[in-house]
Design a protein around this motif. Structure first.
Motif, PDB file in Angstrom:
ATOM      1  N   GLU A 146       0.832  -1.213   0.000  1.00  0.00           N
ATOM      2  CA  GLU A 146       0.000   0.000   0.000  1.00  0.00           C
ATOM      3  C   GLU A 146       0.864   1.258   0.000  1.00  0.00           C
ATOM      4  O   GLU A 146       0.595   2.200  -0.753  1.00  0.00           O
ATOM      5  CB  GLU A 146      -0.937   0.036   1.230  1.00  0.00           C
ATOM      6  N   LEU A 147       1.898   1.277   0.825  1.00  0.00           N
ATOM      7  CA  LEU A 147       2.777   2.448   0.883  1.00  0.00           C
ATOM      8  C   LEU A 147       3.602   2.574  -0.392  1.00  0.00           C
ATOM      9  O   LEU A 147       3.812   3.680  -0.904  1.00  0.00           O
ATOM     10  CB  LEU A 147       3.687   2.378   2.108  1.00  0.00           C
ATOM     11  N   GLU A 148       4.064   1.469  -0.912  1.00  0.00           N
ATOM     12  CA  GLU A 148       4.807   1.482  -2.171  1.00  0.00           C
ATOM     13  C   GLU A 148       3.941   2.061  -3.292  1.00  0.00           C
ATOM     14  O   GLU A 148       4.406   2.870  -4.094  1.00  0.00           O
ATOM     15  CB  GLU A 148       5.257   0.067  -2.525  1.00  0.00           C
ATOM     16  N   ASN A 149       2.688   1.669  -3.340  1.00  0.00           N
ATOM     17  CA  ASN A 149       1.782   2.195  -4.375  1.00  0.00           C
ATOM     18  C   ASN A 149       1.557   3.695  -4.226  1.00  0.00           C
ATOM     19  O   ASN A 149       1.445   4.403  -5.224  1.00  0.00           O
ATOM     20  CB  ASN A 149       0.451   1.448  -4.345  1.00  0.00           C
ATOM     21  N   ILE A 150       1.495   4.186  -2.992  1.00  0.00           N
ATOM     22  CA  ILE A 150       1.351   5.633  -2.777  1.00  0.00           C
ATOM     23  C   ILE A 150       2.580   6.361  -3.311  1.00  0.00           C
ATOM     24  O   ILE A 150       2.467   7.365  -4.028  1.00  0.00           O
ATOM     25  CB  ILE A 150       1.118   5.940  -1.283  1.00  0.00           C
ATOM     26  N   ILE A 151       3.766   5.852  -3.000  1.00  0.00           N
ATOM     27  CA  ILE A 151       5.008   6.481  -3.482  1.00  0.00           C
ATOM     28  C   ILE A 151       5.068   6.442  -5.001  1.00  0.00           C
ATOM     29  O   ILE A 151       5.345   7.454  -5.647  1.00  0.00           O
ATOM     30  CB  ILE A 151       6.241   5.779  -2.862  1.00  0.00           C
ATOM     31  N   LEU A 152       4.795   5.285  -5.574  1.00  0.00           N
ATOM     32  CA  LEU A 152       4.870   5.142  -7.034  1.00  0.00           C
ATOM     33  C   LEU A 152       3.832   5.994  -7.762  1.00  0.00           C
ATOM     34  O   LEU A 152       4.051   6.394  -8.898  1.00  0.00           O
ATOM     35  CB  LEU A 152       4.723   3.673  -7.433  1.00  0.00           C
ATOM     36  N   SER A 153       2.728   6.278  -7.091  1.00  0.00           N
ATOM     37  CA  SER A 153       1.680   7.117  -7.693  1.00  0.00           C
ATOM     38  C   SER A 153       2.026   8.598  -7.645  1.00  0.00           C
ATOM     39  O   SER A 153       1.356   9.409  -8.274  1.00  0.00           O
ATOM     40  CB  SER A 153       0.347   6.898  -6.969  1.00  0.00           C
ATOM     41  N   GLY A 154       3.036   8.949  -6.857  1.00  0.00           N
ATOM     42  CA  GLY A 154       3.397  10.360  -6.721  1.00  0.00           C
ATOM     43  C   GLY A 154       2.793  11.007  -5.493  1.00  0.00           C
ATOM     44  O   GLY A 154       2.842  12.219  -5.332  1.00  0.00           O
ATOM     45  N   GLY A 155       2.217  10.212  -4.610  1.00  0.00           N
ATOM     46  CA  GLY A 155       1.656  10.734  -3.376  1.00  0.00           C
ATOM     47  C   GLY A 155       0.254  10.221  -3.130  1.00  0.00           C
ATOM     48  O   GLY A 155      -0.371   9.609  -4.003  1.00  0.00           O
ATOM     49  N   LEU A 156      -0.233  10.487  -1.930  1.00  0.00           N
ATOM     50  CA  LEU A 156      -1.523   9.961  -1.511  1.00  0.00           C
ATOM     51  C   LEU A 156      -2.681  10.507  -2.339  1.00  0.00           C
ATOM     52  O   LEU A 156      -3.564   9.757  -2.758  1.00  0.00           O
ATOM     53  CB  LEU A 156      -1.753  10.255  -0.026  1.00  0.00           C
ATOM     54  N   LEU A 157      -2.704  11.798  -2.605  1.00  0.00           N
ATOM     55  CA  LEU A 157      -3.811  12.361  -3.387  1.00  0.00           C
ATOM     56  C   LEU A 157      -3.857  11.779  -4.796  1.00  0.00           C
ATOM     57  O   LEU A 157      -4.923  11.415  -5.288  1.00  0.00           O
ATOM     58  CB  LEU A 157      -3.721  13.883  -3.442  1.00  0.00           C
ATOM     59  N   LYS A 158      -2.706  11.670  -5.425  1.00  0.00           N
ATOM     60  CA  LYS A 158      -2.663  11.084  -6.771  1.00  0.00           C
ATOM     61  C   LYS A 158      -3.070   9.612  -6.732  1.00  0.00           C
ATOM     62  O   LYS A 158      -3.766   9.138  -7.625  1.00  0.00           O
ATOM     63  CB  LYS A 158      -1.284  11.260  -7.386  1.00  0.00           C
ATOM     64  N   PHE A 159      -2.648   8.904  -5.694  1.00  0.00           N
ATOM     65  CA  PHE A 159      -3.020   7.504  -5.543  1.00  0.00           C
ATOM     66  C   PHE A 159      -4.534   7.349  -5.436  1.00  0.00           C
ATOM     67  O   PHE A 159      -5.141   6.511  -6.115  1.00  0.00           O
ATOM     68  CB  PHE A 159      -2.324   6.910  -4.315  1.00  0.00           C
TER      69      PHE A 159
END
Length: 170
Positions: A146-159
């Motif tokens: 879950e945290l990796e996906n947030i980072i890879l998305s460019g942040g929580l809002l983008k995720f």
């Protein structure tokens, strides 16, 4: 897999959020595009002018201590600094950085020197930190998915927007 390569800019222990962006600057505006020019100005005047392309911050213990203001992470991200390596992070800064899409790596940073060329790779095996200047490498644990996906998305809002199928700015 995601990979970043750039020079190391080294700082010591206890880098307070007010060192990252001074409180006196935040009184005037919270616009990251304005504030980013004042990054680290109280402890390294002119640091903003040293930044060119991808940069990797390296620090000692307790990076991001002090207040929990998110703008300290936003200013880092706004300066194209996608990775921070430190011996340890203040918990609130750690999460603010992830929520802004910054790759945070806790590791022994004592062998990394100013301007060493670093390559950081995050893949299914964790995080590989390579000091290309000294031909050293360290494998660090990765993040929960879950945290990796947030980072890879460019942040929580983008995720969250991606998860909902929304476009940026909606």
């Amino acid at each position: 897999m995601v990979q970043f390569e750039g020079p190391a800019f080294c700082f010591g222990d206890d880098i307070n959020t007010d060192y990252i962006i001074s409180s006196r600057r935040k009184r005037d505006t919270l616009d990251v595009n304005i504030l980013k020019q004042y990054i680290m100005e109280d402890i390294r005047p002119g640091f903003f002018h040293e930044l060119n392309g991808t940069t990797i911050l390296v620090a000692g213990e307790n990076f991001g201590c002090g207040s929990a203001m998110e703008v300290a992470a936003q200013v880092v991200k706004g300066n194209n600094i996608p990775v921070i390596l430190a011996k340890s992070f203040a918990r609130s800064y750690y999460r603010n950085a992830i929520n802004n899409g910054i790759l945070i790596v806790e590791m022994d940073t004592s062998s990394i020197r100013e301007k060493d060329l670093l390559r950081i790779t995050m893949d299914d095996n964790g995080i590989l930190v390579e000091d290309l200047s000294n031909k050293l490498s360290v494998r660090c644990p990765g993040f929960r998915k879950e945290l990796e996906n947030i980072i890879l998305s460019g942040g929580l809002l983008k995720f969250v927007r991606q998860q909902r199928g929304q476009k940026e700015g909606c």
